[in-house]
Enzyme design. Structure first.
Site, short mmCIF file in Angstrom:
data_model
loop_
_atom_site.label_atom_id
_atom_site.label_comp_id
_atom_site.label_asym_id
_atom_site.label_seq_id
_atom_site.Cartn_x
_atom_site.Cartn_y
_atom_site.Cartn_z
N HIS A 1 1.85 1.92 -3.26
CA HIS A 1 0.94 2.93 -3.84
C HIS A 1 1.54 4.33 -3.89
O HIS A 1 0.81 5.30 -4.07
CB HIS A 1 -0.39 2.94 -3.07
CG HIS A 1 -1.20 1.68 -3.25
ND1 HIS A 1 -2.47 1.52 -2.75
CD2 HIS A 1 -0.91 0.52 -3.87
CE1 HIS A 1 -2.93 0.31 -3.06
NE2 HIS A 1 -2.00 -0.32 -3.73
N ASP B 1 0.85 -1.20 0.00
CA ASP B 1 0.00 0.00 0.00
C ASP B 1 0.89 1.25 0.00
O ASP B 1 1.98 1.19 -0.57
CB ASP B 1 -0.97 -0.05 1.19
CG ASP B 1 -2.24 0.76 0.93
OD1 ASP B 1 -2.13 1.93 0.53
OD2 ASP B 1 -3.36 0.23 1.11
#
Ligand SMILES: *[C@@H]1O[C@H](CO)[C@@H](O)[C@H](O)[C@H]1NC(C)=O
Ligand SMILES: *[C@@H]1O[C@H](CO)[C@@H](O)[C@H](O)[C@H]1NC(C)=O
Ligand SMILES: *[C@@H]1O[C@H](CO)[C@@H](O)[C@H](O)[C@H]1NC(C)=O
Length: 408
Positions: free
Chosen positions: A250, A227
């Site tokens: 991310h 993430d």
């Protein structure tokens, strides 16, 4: 366990007896001939990575934290693996600063053991000023099997709450159940030279989460997770992020801000010399609709992208769960104001054709967005990159792809 004691332990025992008797001090204050090192080996740890050592660690912490010293050191030696159940290292401490030196490895118990107790954190330091956590040890959150079904809560591996002048450096953090490091309510902190690793497909495994803090430096870290590399929440000011290599994951995110109508503020965030390799986003600002507050005075400079998706993105319509996705209603267009954001020097490749996406609300929009020296190309042959723009205003120079909405 005498075979686990440090070589000087027996001498120290003799010293402690003399010290407590002659000076009338508590044994903690007489620890190690008045010096400042509290070695967990002197607190009956097992160190086999199977049996719980958290009670011993907390006893060593209580001694270190309670000692009246300029600096007391909690020493975790190399050569052993310590299994710790969820533990809270609580301040304030008597010593003006605390050094936690981690050379050994620390592992979490099975994730069920702590999520079933409704715990948000595995290891948490709370209200400790002048805390330094360093060493070359590894902190393993054992989160590789953590699915959404198991992690009902935040599941933060290592959390810091209200720790002013925190310094965290050198360690390796692996397999966080969700975020690896979480900092809230701290001012004046430096996070550096960390390696954070979790599987690319592990959900919600942010590298570093930080909010409600100011005067922050994050530098020279390698963060490979499932993430956000670094996620910045509300209540942040004065953050420099330098020389951080992100990916997979991310990318670096400001937000999400304004969730559920919250008022959030973020300002003076400066990201320099960072890279995004195989990330799903690069430099990202995201806010939920109907929130309020601002994200402003933000810069991203000298950024390298290698096969990254969505290199530059501002999204004022961020939404992951239907509960807060009020932007579906056209008249709910208030948002966290995004202004004075500079992107300067973006080099490399994008795997999405739409490489720059400024998606801002009708009501507040995004203002003073400045792009310069953006030299992005597609990762794929024969693909031409594009940009998109909704309610954004500002300027651009020397950019590819071009932006119609920004003045040259
Ligand atoms: C993950 O699950 C497998 C199968 O249930 C188990 O063998 C393994 O030890 C688990 N790994 C972790 C890190 O919990
Ligand atoms: C961030 O960098 C700027 C420019 O180098 C510097 O003036 C500022 O003091 C730094 N802030 C922090 C919190 O380190
Ligand atoms: C930029 O970051 C890389 C690590 O990603 C580092 O090796 C390099 O020294 C940094 N350069 C500068 C000028 O700080």
């Amino acid at each position: 366990m005498s075979d686990k004691r440090s070589p000087t332990a027996d001498l120290l025992t003799t010293f402690l007896v003399l010290c407590t008797a002659s000076l009338g001090l508590s044994s903690d204050m007489c620890q190690e001939d008045g010096s400042d090192v509290f070695n967990v080996l002197d607190y009956e740890v097992v160190g086999d990575g199977i049996r719980d050592d958290s009670t011993a660690f907390l006893a060593a912490w209580t001694a270190a934290c309670g000692a009246v010293l300029d600096t007391s050191t909690l020493y975790i030696p190399e050569g052993s693996t310590f299994l710790l159940n969820p533990a809270k290292f609580q301040g304030p401490c008597m010593s003006s600063s605390i050094d936690v030196q981690v050379y050994g490895n620390i592992v979490a118990p099975d994730i069920m053991a702590w999520t079933s107790q409704n715990l948000n954190n595995w290891l948490i330091f709370s209200n400790v000023n002048g805390l330094t956590v360093s060493g070359n040890g590894q902190i393993d959150g054992q989160g590789s099997n953590c699915s959404r079904d198991v992690c009902f809560f935040d599941c933060q591996a290592l959390a810091f709450r209200n720790c002013n002048n925190l310094q965290l450096s050198g360690l390796t953090h692996v397999n966080g159940p969700r975020s690896h490091i979480s900092v809230v309510g701290s001012t004046g902190l430096t996070i550096s030279n960390l390696q954070i690793t979790a599987p690319k497909d592990s959900p919600n495994t942010d590298g570093i989460d930080i909010s409600q803090s100011s005067n922050v430096q994050i530098h020279d870290c390698i963060i490979e997770t499932g993430d956000d590399c670094i996620a910045m929440g509300g209540g942040l000011a004065n953050i420099n992020i330098t020389s951080v290599a992100c990916g997979p994951g991310h990318g670096i995110s400001i937000g999400s801000l304004g969730r559920g109508g919250a008022m959030d503020t973020v300002e003076e965030v400066h990201v320099r010399n960072c890279s995004f390799t195989g990330t799903m986003f690069g430099a990202r600002i995201k806010s939920w609709q109907v929130g309020s507050g601002y994200a402003r005075y933000i810069s991203f400079k000298d950024i390298t992208l290698i096969a990254a998706a969505n290199p530059i993105i501002i999204d004022q319509f961020y939404c992951t769960t239907d509960k807060y996705c009020t932007n579906k209603l056209m008249f709910k267009t208030e948002a966290v104001q995004v202004s004075d954001v500079t992107y300067d020097g973006f080099y490399g490749t994008s795997i999405t054709d739409n490489a720059v996406k400024l998606s801002c609300s009708e009501t507040v929009g995004c203002t003073d967005i400045v792009l310069s020296n953006i030299a992005l190309t597609s990762q794929y042959p024969n693909h031409v990159l594009s940009s998109s723009c909704l309610n954004a205003q500002g300027t651009s120079t020397a950019i590819n792809p071009v932006m119609d909405c920004l003045l040259p």
